[in-house]
Enzyme design. Sequence first.
Site, PDB file in Angstrom:
ATOM      1  CG  PHE A 201      -1.506  -1.360   1.505  1.00 54.44           C
ATOM      2  CD1 PHE A 201      -2.435  -1.946   0.668  1.00 54.44           C
ATOM      3  CD2 PHE A 201      -1.042  -2.091   2.580  1.00 54.44           C
ATOM      4  CE1 PHE A 201      -2.902  -3.218   0.900  1.00 54.44           C
ATOM      5  CE2 PHE A 201      -1.501  -3.368   2.818  1.00 54.44           C
ATOM      6  CZ  PHE A 201      -2.436  -3.941   1.984  1.00 54.44           C
ATOM      7  CB  CYS A 202       2.193   3.569  -1.553  1.00 51.05           C
ATOM      8  SG  CYS A 202       1.832   3.189  -3.269  1.00 51.05           S
ATOM      9  CG  ASN A 203       3.027   2.998   5.097  1.00 51.65           C
ATOM     10  OD1 ASN A 203       4.138   2.895   5.590  1.00 51.65           O
ATOM     11  ND2 ASN A 203       2.036   3.640   5.694  1.00 51.65           N
TER      12      ASN A 203
END
Length: 883
Positions: A436-438
């Site tokens: 999740f782009c994290n």
Amino acid sequence: MAGQAQSRPELQLQQQPAAPPWGELLSFQYFQRLCPPGAGYGYSGGSVQGMRESEFGRLGGMTYLDHAGTALFPQSLLKEFTDDLSKNIYGNPHSQNISSKLTYDTIEHVRYRILQHFSTTAEDYTIIFTSGSTAALKLVAETFPWMPEGLGHPSSRFCYLTDSHTSVVGMRGITAAMNVLSVPVKPKDILLSEKNRVPAEEQNCMTPHLFCYPAQSNFSGIKYPLSWIQEIKSGKLCPIKTPGKWFVLLDAASYVSTSPLDLTVHQPDFIPISFYKIFGFPTGLGALLVNNQIAPFLRKSYFGGGTAAGYLAGEEFYSPRPSIAERFEDGTVSFLDIIALKHGFDALERLTGGMENIKNHTFALSRYTYTVLSTLKYANGAPVVRIYTDSDFSSPDIQGPIINFNVLDENGDVIGYSQVDKIASLYNIHVRTGCFCNTGACQQHLSLSNEDVKRNLQAGHVCGDDIDIIDGRPTGSVRISFGYMSTFEDAQTFLKFIIATRLSKSDCKFPSQTTTRETITQSVEFPIQNDHTANNNAKKYSLKTIISDTGHWNNSSAALKTPETSRAVSESAIPVYRSGSKPITVTNIYLYPIKSCSAFEVSEWPVGNQGLLYDRKWMVVNQNGVCISQKQEPRLCLVQPLIDREQKIMVINAEGMDPISVPLEENTGREIQIGQSKVCAHRVQTYDCGERIAEWFSELLGRQCRLIRQSSDFKRNANQKHEKGQATTVSLSLVNEAQYLLINTASILQLKEQITERLEEPLPTEELIQRFRANIVISATESFEEEKWAEISIGALCFQVVGPCNRCQIICIDPQTGQRNKEFLQTLSSTRGRKTNFGIYLMNQSLCSSLPNILSVGSQVFPVLKEDGEIPSPLSNEEKTSG
């Protein structure tokens, strides 16, 4: 965390009483009992289900649980916006005419509306429109008044919480170029930040530092304290020990989608937001809210149209506009999208009554779902899911409507997120998977070290792909998230899906309570009751097309089995496999002239440099030129293309339609429309087959579509590595991954046994073969032995094995009716150890002899075993399907 009572979820669960029976767990009454005081479900203006039917009817039977990815726009927002555009003329706001003045004034009104939404005014904050929150973050990194290293005074520091979006972490690329150090700070370290307070004599230093943190983690949904803003700005909390003045950037993109943000109480210096996270429409539009106290100190070198009060083209002279917003909005803003925001705010207020109601509504759903998920146990007491959370979901002020988890098996091993996503799609449930782009939060919760992430990258895993397990450990997880239009039924459907796929086939129990399968059936209406049974009365279409095209070809020449042929495969690739065993032969040959349509079966067929002649040369596309597959249109399986090589035409049949034909020869006339399309992210050049055939397919499918053909002038190549590392370029038609797909009848029969047992009714072998859409069907004696091969020869033809075929939901579509049955992919997954590989991909190698290039039924297959007994996955990370 500061100011928050946090607890580990597993410790919290131990204190809970025994769970009620399944039926009660999934009841609305139990859901209501779990709603905390003040966090009620629904809105006073009307029922949530009524809003879903009137505003989101397009969802149909879909369960959409990716609201953290994007909200969904209500129908009334779109209608009011288009009505606005149809009644008003909006000109370029940089002009001075009447229509331009209308645009300018409307934009200014929207700015005030945004400030009002965040309980502030133009005296305190300025709205700068950007293309999204990422662009807003980049703007801060480029314009913040950094003081670089090496100038004889204390230098600036860029600090960010490790639980931050990629777009925040990426700001360090800009700061590094400015010779400013970046310092990551872990969430737990903020609790110790008082130890970083600088001595009193250094507190007057004015070197500017920037600390960035998310108001809500887009990974776990934890809400970090907004009190940190003032504590850091005042010096009470210090992310690192260094003299200077701290400014705060609050990444609010995830937070403001479901929670109110009061900027009169909490006043960060910068707040980036994306409006599609709130309204669903428009996309590509965000804003940076800038505190007016810091705004005058921002530095900007580039100036675009509309930002200059005046400048000279022949001399270094430039004077910016006095308005902060106009100074930083380069070029003409997306004025029509900005006007749409007005209708977004109107619709949100009308449907929900405001963000406080949305916060309570979405939290009620997430708390309920979290509680039930935490309760689910296998018969041995092992949990069904592992939830990654920093809270116990006790308060909407601490936890947002996001649940992040991995599904486990009875032994506690993680079931890969791509597998969960694939099965969820069978139930029309939309989730989000990956990291999740994290990466920071992903590492924290999945216990991945920096070296683990680097090794995963070296192993071929990149962000956004479906490589979910490496060395037995997960590379990512599954995320569900609720939005203002989410309903109890959405949560209930998701929980039923988890129960039905993980527990309904086993003797399972909840803590301190055993539940039998009979109890399950009586208590819960599962959405997966056997689709096959429901479809027994569906109209059957006979699609069996076995055409023997032997007029121009001699079986005997292609079927010759000489010692030369059996030795033709690579002599360096391990000795010939299965010597002395029962011969393996080709039993069926299929080609699929139109991608995703019915098979055309032959007894022998020419082979070209792209595979079987005419295999997947055509495909159906929508009005935007995007390929339509059976995933979107299951009825494509009812389309029967037949190749007549004597008359040089392809005849297309479908139930209820008159046959239609297209020429096999390419039409190179000037009237033919050449276009570009994509297949599995690869560009292909095609030409349109004309209005007549477009109307035929549009009538059949009830939507605007066209038939296109791959142009022979364009070569679509795939680079394939050999065992020894050499790269070979092979030519592809409109296939997804490789020139051929091979399956083994022994593997089919083993799978058939498992599926028949679960369906509790007969399943014809031929139907199962058709579902897997192979080009070549062989008769080996051992199931799945084909997965150990490196190369094969068939007659005069030699093929390299390039990888397994990772199956998708297309195998769940009955090729004779177009009806879906989830059981097929679920059984394949459970039979293959949670993987959905079935069949192998092949590519042409150089001819083994001077025999004709013909593939024939009855030809003997000579396989060669790979050294390690395994074959690699194809190079592409795209989801594979036979198309």
